[in-house]
Design an enzyme around this catalytic site. Structure first.
Site, PDB file in Angstrom:
ATOM      1  N   HIS A  95       1.009  -1.227   0.122  1.00  0.00           N
ATOM      2  CA  HIS A  95       0.000   0.136  -0.037  1.00  0.00           C
ATOM      3  C   HIS A  95       1.004   1.311  -0.266  1.00  0.00           C
ATOM      4  CE1 HIS A  95      -2.811   2.969   1.281  1.00  0.00           C
ATOM      5  NE2 HIS A  95      -3.838   2.242   0.818  1.00  0.00           N
ATOM      6  N   GLU A 164      -3.827   2.225  -7.471  1.00  0.00           N
ATOM      7  CA  GLU A 164      -4.069   3.287  -6.225  1.00  0.00           C
ATOM      8  C   GLU A 164      -3.233   4.512  -6.621  1.00  0.00           C
ATOM      9  OE1 GLU A 164      -6.444   2.052  -2.617  1.00  0.00           O
ATOM     10  OE2 GLU A 164      -4.296   1.887  -2.451  1.00  0.00           O
TER      11      GLU A 164
END
Ligand code: PGA
Length: 237
Positions: A95, A164
């Protein structure tokens, strides 16, 4: 195919928040036909959450937000793959918050993904550029290839990828649809056809359907995943 809807609760909820949200999400999961929901709570809440949802395993699963790249040993504070394994079917790795705040490299992300797969946990590997720039396509392609470097061709078929762009995470605006779609194309060129690619970054009840219609196989949702009314709309209730 059902969309994969991943709820990244980050460090936001308390245990009591989790226990309030769980039955409501469980009810939604029981009624939904077109989504597989994965809740990723803080690691210590995996077990109590599992107890809450245990009779709803088809369309509702749990994921960890990260794992250590070390399988075991003298690693104070790390959350091991063996620790999450009884409860988690998925784990988010790479992430942008981990990459940025903890300087996690593509190599480390690849190690984590490999370790997850060895333990029969599906890694959700996040990639995304820090700035909306002309070089973003080649950056994302390169980041993806490096994050997959330790995986065999067979293992590459078993991952989930989340696109993302970090400039759209925790922001007020998601990536423009055409822009995200262009990145999806870049990623799909590198990936085996069966690999699901999710979009993440300021997903809301207003924009969620557009990303799914643009061809993404699911969503990775942060803030909106803790708001039950937003989540209901995202899931089509
Ligand atoms: P956000 O977070 O939806 O709050 O932007 C997404 C993520 O970080 O996965």
């Amino acid at each position: 195919m059902a969309s994969l809807i991943v709820l990244n609760w980050k460090l936001y909820p308390s245990l009591s928040d989790v226990l309030v949200l769980a039955p409501q999400i469980k009810n939604m999961a029981a009624l939904t036909r077109n989504a597989e929901i994965v809740i990723c709570p803080p690691a210590a809440f995996l077990h109590p959450l599992f107890e809450e949802i245990r009779h709803q395993t088809e369309s509702l699963k749990l994921g960890a937000q990260d794992i250590s790249a070390f399988p075991e040993g003298a690693m104070t504070g790390d959350v091991g793959v063996g620790t999450v394994k009884p409860w988690a079917k998925y784990v988010i790795v790479g992430h942008s918050e981990r990459r940025r705040h903890y300087q996690e490299s593509d190599q480390l992300v690849s190690e984590k993904a490999k370790l997850a797969l060895l333990n029969r946990i599906t890694p959700i590997i996040c990639v995304g550029e820090a700035q909306k720039a002309a070089a973003a396509r080649s950056f994302v392609k390169d980041e993806l290839e490096k994050s997959l470097v330790l995986l065999s061709p067979k293992e590459r078929q078993e991952v989930v990828i989340a696109y993302e762009p970090s400039w759209a995470i925790g922001s007020t605006e998601a990536a423009p649809i055409e822009y995200a779609q262009e990145m999806l194309k870049v990623l799909k060129e590198v990936l085996p056809a069966s690999v699901r690619v999710l979009y993440g970054g300021t997903v809301t009840e207003e924009n969620s359907q557009q990303f799914l219609m643009a061809g993404f196989d699911g969503l990775l949702i942060g803030r909106a995943s803790l708001k039950i009314n937003s989540l209901k709309k995202i899931l089509g209730f």
